[in-house]
Design a protein around this motif. Structure first.
Motif: not given
Length: 73
Positions: A1-2, A7-9, A11-16, A44-45
């Motif tokens: 995985m790049k 990083r994006m995944l 962050r999305i998990k952290s946002v959730y 992300d949302l």
């Protein structure tokens, strides 16, 4: 995985998790908490909404759905 995808995944998990802990939050709260642009938070949302994990009861406010989620590290 790049690295950028990871990083994006992350962050999305952290946002959730943040929304889950706080109950209902605004888009601006998420921008301030994660230090990103409103556009990044909106992306992300959108991912979370697509997966039926969050919903927007009113414009600019977000809450989690009742969908069961297993959080892995």
């Amino acid at each position: 995985m790049k690295p950028s995808t990871h990083r994006m995944l992350t962050r999305i998990k952290s946002v959730y998790m943040y929304i889950s802990e706080k109950g209902t939050v605004t888009t601006q709260e998420l921008v301030d908490e994660f230090g990103t642009t409103p556009r990044t938070i909106q992306r992300d949302l959108n991912v979370l909404m697509y997966n039926d994990l969050v919903l927007s009861p009113s414009k600019g406010k977000w809450t989690t759905t009742n969908k069961k989620v297993r959080i892995s590290s």
